[in-house]
Design a protein around this motif. Structure first.
Motif, short mmCIF file in Angstrom:
data_model
loop_
_atom_site.label_atom_id
_atom_site.label_comp_id
_atom_site.label_asym_id
_atom_site.label_seq_id
_atom_site.Cartn_x
_atom_site.Cartn_y
_atom_site.Cartn_z
N LEU A 141 48.30 33.90 49.25
CA LEU A 141 48.01 32.51 49.21
C LEU A 141 48.99 31.83 48.20
O LEU A 141 49.08 30.49 48.42
N VAL A 142 49.47 32.48 47.17
CA VAL A 142 50.26 31.68 46.15
C VAL A 142 51.86 32.02 46.31
O VAL A 142 52.17 33.05 47.24
N PRO A 143 52.62 31.11 45.71
CA PRO A 143 54.15 31.34 45.99
C PRO A 143 54.52 32.71 45.52
O PRO A 143 55.39 33.24 46.01
N PHE A 144 53.92 33.32 44.47
CA PHE A 144 54.48 34.42 43.84
C PHE A 144 53.50 35.46 44.39
O PHE A 144 52.84 36.45 43.79
N SER A 145 53.71 35.75 45.72
CA SER A 145 53.15 36.71 46.50
C SER A 145 53.38 38.26 46.09
O SER A 145 52.48 38.96 45.81
N GLY A 146 54.72 38.45 45.59
CA GLY A 146 55.13 39.79 45.44
C GLY A 146 54.66 40.19 44.00
O GLY A 146 54.11 41.36 43.84
N LEU A 147 54.56 39.20 43.00
CA LEU A 147 54.36 39.57 41.70
C LEU A 147 52.58 40.07 41.87
O LEU A 147 52.26 41.04 41.46
N THR A 148 52.04 39.08 42.58
CA THR A 148 50.49 39.40 42.60
C THR A 148 50.03 40.54 43.26
O THR A 148 49.38 41.32 43.13
N LEU A 149 50.95 40.81 44.51
CA LEU A 149 50.56 42.13 44.89
C LEU A 149 50.79 43.33 44.37
O LEU A 149 50.22 44.49 44.45
N SER A 150 51.92 43.08 43.64
CA SER A 150 52.41 44.29 42.80
C SER A 150 51.31 44.53 41.47
O SER A 150 50.96 45.90 41.19
N LEU A 151 50.65 43.66 41.19
CA LEU A 151 49.62 43.59 40.07
C LEU A 151 48.41 44.21 40.61
O LEU A 151 47.65 45.22 40.09
N ALA A 152 48.19 43.89 41.97
CA ALA A 152 47.09 44.66 42.57
C ALA A 152 46.94 45.94 42.86
O ALA A 152 46.09 46.61 42.70
N GLY A 153 48.22 46.32 43.66
CA GLY A 153 48.38 47.59 43.70
C GLY A 153 48.54 48.58 42.44
O GLY A 153 48.11 49.69 42.33
N LEU A 154 48.87 48.10 41.41
CA LEU A 154 49.20 48.72 40.07
C LEU A 154 47.65 48.69 39.59
O LEU A 154 47.24 49.94 38.90
N LEU A 155 46.93 47.89 39.37
CA LEU A 155 45.47 47.85 39.17
C LEU A 155 44.71 49.06 39.90
O LEU A 155 43.83 49.60 39.51
N SER A 156 45.15 49.28 41.26
CA SER A 156 44.28 50.12 42.11
C SER A 156 44.65 51.49 41.66
O SER A 156 43.91 52.28 41.40
N VAL A 157 46.10 51.81 41.56
CA VAL A 157 46.43 53.03 41.08
C VAL A 157 46.08 53.50 39.71
O VAL A 157 45.66 54.69 39.43
N ILE A 158 45.89 52.58 38.89
CA ILE A 158 45.45 52.78 37.43
C ILE A 158 44.01 53.42 37.49
O ILE A 158 43.69 54.19 36.86
N TRP A 159 43.18 52.50 38.56
CA TRP A 159 42.10 52.65 38.31
C TRP A 159 41.65 54.22 38.96
O TRP A 159 40.83 55.10 38.38
N LEU A 160 42.24 54.60 40.03
CA LEU A 160 42.05 55.84 40.71
C LEU A 160 42.62 57.01 39.72
O LEU A 160 41.83 58.08 39.72
N ALA A 161 43.69 56.64 38.88
CA ALA A 161 44.06 57.78 37.82
C ALA A 161 43.06 57.94 36.83
O ALA A 161 42.69 58.99 36.43
N VAL A 162 42.40 56.89 36.40
CA VAL A 162 41.37 56.90 35.15
C VAL A 162 40.23 57.51 35.98
O VAL A 162 39.63 58.40 35.15
N ARG A 163 39.93 57.24 36.95
CA ARG A 163 38.45 57.81 37.68
C ARG A 163 38.58 59.08 37.82
O ARG A 163 37.76 59.91 37.85
N HIS A 164 39.98 59.65 38.49
CA HIS A 164 39.96 61.22 38.92
C HIS A 164 40.63 62.01 37.72
O HIS A 164 40.43 62.98 38.02
N TRP A 165 41.72 61.71 37.69
CA TRP A 165 42.55 62.54 36.59
C TRP A 165 42.36 62.73 35.35
O TRP A 165 42.17 63.77 34.70
N TYR A 166 41.80 61.51 34.69
CA TYR A 166 41.51 61.55 33.25
C TYR A 166 39.85 61.48 32.97
O TYR A 166 39.43 62.09 31.96
N GLY A 167 39.26 61.46 33.87
CA GLY A 167 37.73 61.37 33.97
C GLY A 167 37.16 60.48 32.89
O GLY A 167 36.01 60.57 32.29
N LEU A 168 37.96 59.25 32.67
CA LEU A 168 37.29 58.26 31.67
C LEU A 168 36.12 57.41 32.11
O LEU A 168 35.46 56.89 31.45
#
Length: 467
Positions: free
Chosen positions: A431-458
């Motif tokens: 919805l915003v002009p900076f779509s690429g940046l916002t989608l990149s942040l959303a994808g990065l947050l998703s993979v960080i969450w999955l890594a923390v959840r499954h790989w590091y068990g934090l």
């Protein structure tokens, strides 16, 4: 209605009966094929069990493993079928909404264009014409001989206006349907003429009426307070006498109605001692053709534009006043978002499956909530800013998502993280002009969450069996 206002070509629209029937036919065929495959697999396991009935031990080992796998397959197929149904149904819903919203945007653009459509009202500067004789020569044949003939012929010449003082008052009102704007013109112009010729005293004041009008009334031409008669209907050439070296004033007045744009054209003449005062008694008035006025005054009633040319000046383009309309920006944003919405939903559901225990009931409710939020966004965006609308909808979505872990606070927090990374940020990013940046942040947050959840068990959850 034009084709561009019908919707996005090639996209299915469930409001069309033919496409709805076609969608139902394909869905029925796909469902029957899936049921047949599952049923055939069950029959194969039953036949294998019957074939191994004499070897009880091998039957228990092999068939037991197959039965467990088949049970897991059936359980997985239930989730897969539900997700596919939500994806396919959501795609057709979103494509329909995308078509509807595209149609609404195009209709809005057409309505704005129609409000200022039509031919412009163009006032052409008058001309002072006179007739003069000039010698010319031509050759002809007489009795087989070439003879040169010298004669005189009458030609038209034009005298430059010594001064122009013009005032035009413009009022704006809607038409009967209330869609288009109509200009009401009250025009008064005083022209000064000086006879700089020595042997000519007969002139014609050619004052063409307004071009593009729908109504013209009270048109008259006066000389020093005396009205000049119109000799022929439709002929706006007014004869008058002016002795050499003398000066006179000619006034043109009329009232007219027409399209929402009024301009003055110099008609290729040099303008000198020129003053044009355009009084627009309505909001949203602006100067036309890029000829910047010398003075602009704004008041409660409207705007006054003043053009002053003391010395001679050539103005190529007609200049004047038109009604400014706010540009319609960011069209196509919602249709693009709606077309990508099923992908966003799939990513969100995948995050939920990889992060916390999810039952069929929860998947069905989550899918319904997601597409209901998009439906609300589609229609709220017609009245308020889409970013603001999604902010309010996101708060409702997050509050409902908390219920996925109503019995476990850790599960609820995990659901919120998945919802923010998988739904809130991606939709907001589109919805915003900076779509690429916002989608990149959303994808990065998703993979960080999955890594923390499954790989590091934090972030550990007390998992329950998925029903």
């Amino acid at each position: 209605m034009s084709e561009s206002a019908q919707g996005i070509p090639g996209l299915p629209d469930l409001t069309h009966p033919s496409e709805l029937m076609q969608f139902g036919t394909h869905l029925l065929k796909g469902s029957l094929l899936l049921v047949f495959l599952v049923f055939a697999l069950g029959i194969a396991i039953a036949l294998l069990s019957f074939a191994l009935r004499q070897n009880q031990q091998q039957q228990e080992i092999l068939i037991g493993e197959w039965a467990v796998s088949y049970s897991q397959l059936l359980r997985g197929l239930q989730h897969l079928t539900l997700v596919l149904v939500l994806l396919v149904g959501g795609f057709f819903l979103c494509s329909t909404l995308s078509n509807r919203y595209h149609h609404w945007e195009q209709a809005k653009v057409a309505q704005v264009a129609e409000s200022v459509a039509g031919e412009r009202l163009e006032q052409i500067a008058p001309q002072i014409r006179y007739m003069t004789e000039e010698p010319y020569a031509y050759t002809t044949q007489v009795n087989g001989k070439i003879v040169k003939v010298n004669e005189k012929r009458k030609i038209s010449r034009f005298l430059t206006l010594s001064g122009s003082q013009i005032q035009v008052k413009i009022d704006q009102s809607p038409d009967v349907r209330g869609r288009r704007a109509i200009y009401k013109i009250d025009y008064t112009a005083d022209y000064k003429v000086v006879n700089q010729l020595k042997d000519i005293n007969s002139f014609f004041f050619e004052a063409s009426p307004l071009i593009g009008y729908s109504l013209l009334q009270s048109y008259k031409v006066e000389r020093d307070g005396t009205r000049l008669p119109q000799t022929n209907p439709g002929d706006y050439s007014f004869p008058f006498q002016l002795q050499p070296g003398q000066e006179t004033s000619l006034r043109v007045t009329y009232k007219a109605q027409g399209s929402p744009r009024w301009v003055y054209s110099s008609n290729g003449q040099l303008l000198s001692n020129f003053r044009l005062l355009a009084i627009a008694n309505f909001p949203g008035a602006d100067f036309a053709s890029g000829i910047i006025p010398n003075e602009i005054k704004n008041d409660r009633q409207g705007t006054q534009f003043t053009w002053l040319f003391d010395d001679n000046v050539s103005v190529k383009n007609p200049f004047g006043v038109y009604t400014y309309t706010d540009p319609i920006r960011h069209t196509g944003v919602l249709p693009r978002l709606l077309l990508l919405a099923p992908t966003i939903f799939f990513w969100w559901i995948l995050l939920l499956y990889l992060s916390l225990p999810v039952s069929l009931t929860n998947v069905a409710i989550a899918g319904s909530v997601f597409f209901a939020c998009l439906l609300s966004l589609t229609y709220l965006s017609r009245f308020i800013n889409p970013q603001l609308a999604w902010t309010f909808i996101s708060l409702v979505l997050l509050a409902l998502t908390w219920g996925l872990g109503s019995k476990n606070r850790s599960v609820s927090l995990a659901a919120l993280i998945c919802t923010i990374a998988g739904t809130v940020l991606p939709v907001f990013g589109l919805l915003v002009p900076f779509s690429g940046l916002t989608l990149s942040l959303a994808g990065l947050l998703s993979v960080i969450w999955l890594a923390v959840r499954h790989w590091y068990g934090l972030y550990r959850l007390e998992l329950e069996d998925r029903r």
